[in-house]
Design a protein around this motif. Sequence first.
Motif, PDB file in Angstrom:
ATOM      1  N   MET A  23       0.833  -1.202   0.000  1.00 11.43           N
ATOM      2  CA  MET A  23       0.000   0.000   0.000  1.00 11.43           C
ATOM      3  C   MET A  23       0.862   1.245   0.000  1.00 11.43           C
ATOM      4  SD  MET A  23      -2.321  -1.487   3.017  1.00 11.43           S
ATOM      5  CE  MET A  23      -2.165  -3.251   3.119  1.00 11.43           C
ATOM      6  N   GLY A  24       2.041   1.050  -0.403  1.00 14.80           N
ATOM      7  CA  GLY A  24       2.964   2.158  -0.227  1.00 14.80           C
ATOM      8  C   GLY A  24       3.053   3.097  -1.403  1.00 14.80           C
ATOM      9  N   ASN A  25       1.997   3.777  -1.679  1.00 15.46           N
ATOM     10  CA  ASN A  25       2.102   4.788  -2.710  1.00 15.46           C
ATOM     11  C   ASN A  25       2.124   6.130  -2.035  1.00 15.46           C
ATOM     12  OD1 ASN A  25       2.389   5.290  -5.378  1.00 15.46           O
ATOM     13  ND2 ASN A  25       0.755   3.827  -5.882  1.00 15.46           N
ATOM     14  N   LYS A  26       3.288   6.713  -1.994  1.00 13.96           N
ATOM     15  CA  LYS A  26       3.410   7.861  -1.102  1.00 13.96           C
ATOM     16  C   LYS A  26       2.749   9.118  -1.653  1.00 13.96           C
ATOM     17  CE  LYS A  26       7.291   5.755   0.844  1.00 13.96           C
ATOM     18  NZ  LYS A  26       8.390   5.130   0.147  1.00 13.96           N
ATOM     19  N   GLN A  27       2.857   9.282  -2.952  1.00 10.12           N
ATOM     20  CA  GLN A  27       2.371  10.564  -3.463  1.00 10.12           C
ATOM     21  C   GLN A  27       0.856  10.599  -3.577  1.00 10.12           C
ATOM     22  OE1 GLN A  27       3.610   8.204  -5.510  1.00 10.12           O
ATOM     23  NE2 GLN A  27       5.289   9.011  -6.734  1.00 10.12           N
ATOM     24  N   PHE A  78      -5.275   8.064  -1.241  1.00 10.93           N
ATOM     25  CA  PHE A  78      -6.535   7.336  -1.239  1.00 10.93           C
ATOM     26  C   PHE A  78      -6.976   7.208   0.196  1.00 10.93           C
ATOM     27  CE2 PHE A  78      -4.776   5.966  -5.195  1.00 10.93           C
ATOM     28  CZ  PHE A  78      -5.859   5.778  -6.010  1.00 10.93           C
ATOM     29  N   THR A  79      -8.231   7.068   0.364  1.00 14.17           N
ATOM     30  CA  THR A  79      -8.654   6.721   1.709  1.00 14.17           C
ATOM     31  C   THR A  79      -8.364   5.264   1.936  1.00 14.17           C
ATOM     32  OG1 THR A  79     -10.824   6.093   0.969  1.00 14.17           O
ATOM     33  CG2 THR A  79     -10.515   8.391   1.576  1.00 14.17           C
ATOM     34  N   PRO A 111       0.256  13.433 -16.318  1.00 16.07           N
ATOM     35  CA  PRO A 111       0.352  14.129 -15.026  1.00 16.07           C
ATOM     36  C   PRO A 111      -0.587  15.319 -14.935  1.00 16.07           C
ATOM     37  CG  PRO A 111       2.521  13.773 -15.993  1.00 16.07           C
ATOM     38  CD  PRO A 111       1.519  13.401 -17.018  1.00 16.07           C
ATOM     39  N   HIS A 112      -0.857  15.926 -16.086  1.00 14.24           N
ATOM     40  CA  HIS A 112      -1.686  17.120 -16.019  1.00 14.24           C
ATOM     41  C   HIS A 112      -3.167  16.770 -15.903  1.00 14.24           C
ATOM     42  CE1 HIS A 112      -1.077  15.752 -20.085  1.00 14.24           C
ATOM     43  NE2 HIS A 112      -2.227  16.305 -20.418  1.00 14.24           N
ATOM     44  N   LEU A 113      -3.517  15.561 -16.302  1.00 10.56           N
ATOM     45  CA  LEU A 113      -4.930  15.181 -16.277  1.00 10.56           C
ATOM     46  C   LEU A 113      -5.335  14.522 -14.967  1.00 10.56           C
ATOM     47  CD1 LEU A 113      -5.577  13.694 -19.822  1.00 10.56           C
ATOM     48  CD2 LEU A 113      -6.423  15.833 -18.859  1.00 10.56           C
ATOM     49  N   VAL A 114      -4.402  13.728 -14.465  1.00 10.72           N
ATOM     50  CA  VAL A 114      -4.766  12.890 -13.327  1.00 10.72           C
ATOM     51  C   VAL A 114      -4.334  13.542 -12.028  1.00 10.72           C
ATOM     52  CG1 VAL A 114      -4.510  10.629 -12.308  1.00 10.72           C
ATOM     53  CG2 VAL A 114      -4.410  10.895 -14.781  1.00 10.72           C
ATOM     54  N   PRO A 115      -5.266  13.772 -11.180  1.00 13.35           N
ATOM     55  CA  PRO A 115      -4.904  14.366  -9.889  1.00 13.35           C
ATOM     56  C   PRO A 115      -4.262  13.332  -8.983  1.00 13.35           C
ATOM     57  CG  PRO A 115      -7.228  13.889  -9.955  1.00 13.35           C
ATOM     58  CD  PRO A 115      -6.690  13.526 -11.304  1.00 13.35           C
ATOM     59  N   MET A 116      -3.510  13.806  -8.025  1.00 17.32           N
ATOM     60  CA  MET A 116      -2.887  12.880  -7.090  1.00 17.32           C
ATOM     61  C   MET A 116      -3.879  12.424  -6.043  1.00 17.32           C
ATOM     62  SD  MET A 116      -0.007  12.455  -8.174  1.00 17.32           S
ATOM     63  CE  MET A 116       0.851  11.601  -6.887  1.00 17.32           C
ATOM     64  N   ASP A 117      -4.804  13.308  -5.776  1.00 18.37           N
ATOM     65  CA  ASP A 117      -5.729  13.032  -4.689  1.00 18.37           C
ATOM     66  C   ASP A 117      -6.962  12.320  -5.230  1.00 18.37           C
ATOM     67  OD1 ASP A 117      -7.281  12.930  -2.558  1.00 18.37           O
ATOM     68  OD2 ASP A 117      -7.242  15.080  -2.100  1.00 18.37           O
ATOM     69  N   GLU A 119     -12.803  10.482  -5.709  1.00 19.42           N
ATOM     70  CA  GLU A 119     -13.019   9.823  -6.972  1.00 19.42           C
ATOM     71  C   GLU A 119     -13.301  10.759  -8.126  1.00 19.42           C
ATOM     72  OE1 GLU A 119     -15.449   6.464  -6.741  1.00 19.42           O
ATOM     73  OE2 GLU A 119     -14.551   5.759  -4.885  1.00 19.42           O
ATOM     74  N   PRO A 120     -12.320  11.496  -8.508  1.00 17.65           N
ATOM     75  CA  PRO A 120     -12.516  12.433  -9.604  1.00 17.65           C
ATOM     76  C   PRO A 120     -12.760  11.686 -10.904  1.00 17.65           C
ATOM     77  CG  PRO A 120     -10.211  12.241  -9.083  1.00 17.65           C
ATOM     78  CD  PRO A 120     -10.926  11.439  -8.063  1.00 17.65           C
ATOM     79  N   ASP A 121     -13.449  12.318 -11.757  1.00 15.29           N
ATOM     80  CA  ASP A 121     -13.783  11.677 -13.023  1.00 15.29           C
ATOM     81  C   ASP A 121     -12.837  12.164 -14.103  1.00 15.29           C
ATOM     82  OD1 ASP A 121     -15.089  10.269 -14.972  1.00 15.29           O
ATOM     83  OD2 ASP A 121     -16.395  11.987 -15.427  1.00 15.29           O
ATOM     84  N   CYS A 122     -11.830  11.383 -14.396  1.00 17.89           N
ATOM     85  CA  CYS A 122     -10.935  11.794 -15.466  1.00 17.89           C
ATOM     86  C   CYS A 122     -10.510  10.575 -16.251  1.00 17.89           C
ATOM     87  CB  CYS A 122      -9.705  12.495 -14.894  1.00 17.89           C
ATOM     88  SG  CYS A 122      -8.692  11.408 -13.903  1.00 17.89           S
ATOM     89  N   LYS A 123     -10.199  10.814 -17.487  1.00 19.15           N
ATOM     90  CA  LYS A 123      -9.848   9.695 -18.355  1.00 19.15           C
ATOM     91  C   LYS A 123      -8.574  10.003 -19.119  1.00 19.15           C
ATOM     92  CE  LYS A 123     -14.267   7.599 -18.913  1.00 19.15           C
ATOM     93  NZ  LYS A 123     -14.918   6.603 -19.732  1.00 19.15           N
ATOM     94  N   VAL A 124      -7.821   8.967 -19.346  1.00 17.41           N
ATOM     95  CA  VAL A 124      -6.606   9.140 -20.126  1.00 17.41           C
ATOM     96  C   VAL A 124      -6.857   8.561 -21.511  1.00 17.41           C
ATOM     97  CG1 VAL A 124      -4.199   8.463 -20.345  1.00 17.41           C
ATOM     98  CG2 VAL A 124      -5.146   8.993 -18.113  1.00 17.41           C
TER      99      VAL A 124
END
Lengths: 183, 949
Positions: free
Chosen positions: A1-5, A8-9, A35-41, A45-50
């Motif tokens: 579960m170690g994704n530091k940046q 997620f809850t 990187p510009h589309l996908v938020p880190m937070d 549950e933001p709605d974004c698509k690559v």
Amino acid sequence: MGNKQTIFTDEQLDAYQVSLFSFPRLHGRYHELAPHLVPMDYTNEPDCKVPLALIVNMPELKENPFRNRIVESFSEDGMGNLSFNEFVDMFSVLSEMAPRELKAIYAFKIYDFNVDNYLCKEDLEKTLNKLTKEELTPEEVELVCEKTIEESDLDGDHKLSFADFENMISRAPDFLSTFHIRI
Amino acid sequence: MPRKSDAAKMEEVGIEIDGDLSESDGERQAGGRGGVKGRGRGKKPASDDDDEDDEEEDEAPRGRRGANRKKPAKKRGGNDDEDESEDEPPKKKRGGAANKKRGGKAQDSDEEDSDVGKGKKGKKGGGKKGKKEEEEETKGKKGNGKGKGKDKGKDKDDDKDKKKKKKKGDSSSDSNSNSSEEEESMSEGEMARLMEEVEEKKKLIANIRNKPWRMQRRLKLLKEAQEFVDKFEGALGKGKGRKWYAYKVMMTKKWIKFQRDFENFRTACIPWERKIKEVESHFGSSVASYFIFLRWMYGMNLVLFGFTFGLVVIPEVLMGLPYGSIPRKTVPRAEQDTAQDYSVLMDFNGYCKYSVLFYGYYNDQRTVGVLKFRLPLSYLMVGIGTFGYSLMLVIRTMAKNADVGGGDGEDSDFTFAWKMFTSWDYLIGNAETADNKYASITTSFKESIVDEQENQKDENIHLRRFLRVLANFLITCSLGGSGYLIYFVVKRSQEFATRDDLSWYEKNEMEIVMSLLGLVCPPLFETIAELEDYHPRIALKWQLGRIFALFLGNLYTFLFALFDEVNTKLEEEQSIKNASIWAMKEYYANYSRLMNDSEATPPPMDPADVIRGPCWETAVGIEFVKLTVSDIQVSYLTILIGDFARAVIVRFLNYCWCWDLEAGFPSYGEFDISGNVLGLVFNQGMIWMGAFYAPGLVGINVLRLLSSMYYQCWAVMATNVPHERVFKASKSNNFYMGLLLLVLFLSLLPVVYTIMTLPPSFDCGPFSGKDKMFDIIMETIDLDLPAFMGTLFSYAANPGLIIPAVLLMVLAIYYLNSVSEAYQNSNMELKKKMKMARDEEKNRRNNADTTNQVMKDLEDLLPNRSLIPPAPPEPGQNYILMIQEPKPKPTKTKPGTAGKGVNLQKDVALASSNPNARGPVSRPPGPRGPGPGPGAGPGRGRGRGPPPR
């Protein structure tokens, strides 16, 4: 579960991990794609698509002749835009641990180029041409497709339904080892 | 390929590969642990899946199943089973809720997922919740379910039962975890194990249950599940088992990773695997089979090399007398001036001849060094052991190959389909690997296409047979002709040997004829083989066999010349022996006379001055070494000129040439499989024959094979083009092996003959002074072994024992042979049965409404006619139908299934139309109306004869 940046809850993490075959680092990879589309937070549950073009350039997919099909068959809109969920989905199905049945379903979708839920001759021709970089003569392609259908078609409709496909693939010795991506 | 790609990918992408393991080691572990649990686990998910899939259809069985499930649950309930009972409830609930509709189904799956979620929760250490809460939740769920389902009464009871039990289980688990010490100690290990198992089970279920749902849906379901999960948080959250489990998971993960790395490492250790794969991907398995054969040969020679050098050469060098100490280790004075000349050395004379490379150098001291190493004995043993080991290895490999592949081609049902759908390795992430993979896939498709075309080829069988007979006749003729030619030339050369006035041609006649034959015959055979039109794989075998027969002539002449030489040397030796003894006597006599003192020991003669015998063994050894070296040179030059120069010319002259060199006449060379394989085989024969007389030969051969591997790999990739028809090599290399075995046997004969019958030279080699070489064994038995061993051996050598032993062996061979034949038969039978079963299945599904239709018509027809006698048009219609039917059918079923399907239909159609056709044909116009009609028709048409009513 170690994704530091990425954020997620705990529940989200749990949910992903429970339902998936692979999760670690996936979000990192997803984020790297755009990187510009996908938020880190991701807590809400933001709605974004690559878009497809970015995904098929991943090193894991870059050399794959079916890369576009893979991405398309995992995207909900069929155009190859993947949300994070779908992205995770993709790699969980392609992971080592996914069961054969699941893999078979998606393999079927991938090889079904015209999305009619049957592998007809046209699909097979496309598959074959992608596999061999179109180095076979048309007659040879014809022969191979004929034989393929003949071998696996059980219901005699001259195309492969999923049942046919599964019946065939379930006996293939190296399907599991080849239909698999490590990420 | 996959290996390679694995490796490649790991380097290239550098991705954390065990990432995906973390989630699923549970499954792994589960897989690893066999046993009853595993089986049970396997069954449960399956039934669950069933349940989910056809929930709506079969409610009744569902209920039953639910009940069934309940029973065992009730029966249990002890302390040990609390985990089980926890596992049970959701299922029972599910069973109860079976009658609900879609919504219920979704919930079901939630619950199932929850099993898994539990595990996770446990990890977080999120303990258990209060019982109360649980109850509430259960109630809530129930209410929910009630709202949905109408007929819930029974279910409610179930739930209540369950709840009660739940409570019990929880309380027990509570007590277990919190307080009661003895219980803890009692079931500590067992608990842990149980917990693991439960957890594994859940994981497994979770993994299997992953349906092709969209992530969105999955997450939603999960979320609902998560809430439900908590109440099932039971004994699993506890400390020790938890840690142990975590530790185990970690270890499993490590172990899997280690295994994978080890696997990669092992593949990396197979020498030249990459190279061969690369060749295979571009040139097909047939060319690769040559390289695999070469590699195998290299391995075998390495072992032979180890024996020879370890047991013969090194001891002699380290412990034996040094160079120059005795005559056999010294260059004679007459040769000393030229002994270092390059040309002399290249002929393996001079210093080479008196070196450790050859038989003559070895001394006949019984033991050497402080270790009392019995060198002569070891020499003989290694010589025989070389053959023994090679025979064993060849036969073992053949047997193993037969085990692996056996027949040619693949008799799989899904050749093309599997190639199409499973040949791409999704792991490939490296451009170069991908290119290779494309090439190899294309090649393998081409191979299969060739096979398939061969299967489909239907042509004039009589013509084909005639041509094949003709071709064989022609080839037999030319083989016989060349055989006679060789015989004739050898005879003549014997004649010439006695004369001195020979022209250049007469001197070299034999060599010229032999090389001409070798040059002309193989292409001739290939041309003739065109007539036969075999599958290329079979054609290769024929070609190999034929050229092999031709080369046997070569071998024959060579051996013939050799034995001639040996015989003359042996004659010569007798006189020299006398001369040398006489010279020695003279020397001593002179010395004592000069010194006038018969007591004084004379200084030994200078070893260079001693008169030597011809030492035929060394001569033979030199012959073989020369042959081998010249063979190496020739084959390397051939590649350099025939392939490389040709490729360069074609490639670069093409820019300024009148016609297209690449597509037209010279073009690029193809890899000559048959020539190379035979070259290798015969070369090995030379080694086997020569190794006894020249221990250094094995070393030379190892070097040759090693260099040849790299050189030929390079040459084939750089200068050759794939065959026109790339064909798949038979899975086993057994044909090559068979040839090798034959050559081994042939080369065994002369060596054993010399060991057994010819007397060794009197002044060179480890056996000098003995009558026969094998006397060394007798000597050892007599001197070094206890006496009873000697008598034992003498008994064993008694013909009275040997003959029964041989008989026994023959009988054993006969028995084993018949057994294997029986197995083969039953194997074939089974294969046939499987094929039939498959075809039948296919046909049944395939022609559910076609073949059966015919049958139905058939059935209908007869009773109809007997039932409804007065309906005249009906039968008529049926006739028309019957006659038409066979036609549309084949078109309806695809030609593919033709193999069986159509035949069957045809049969049926024939059977059905015949009796009817008889009617209309005999009386064309008539039958329509009243004609064949009800009365006569049926009775006549079928043998069965419908019951008259």
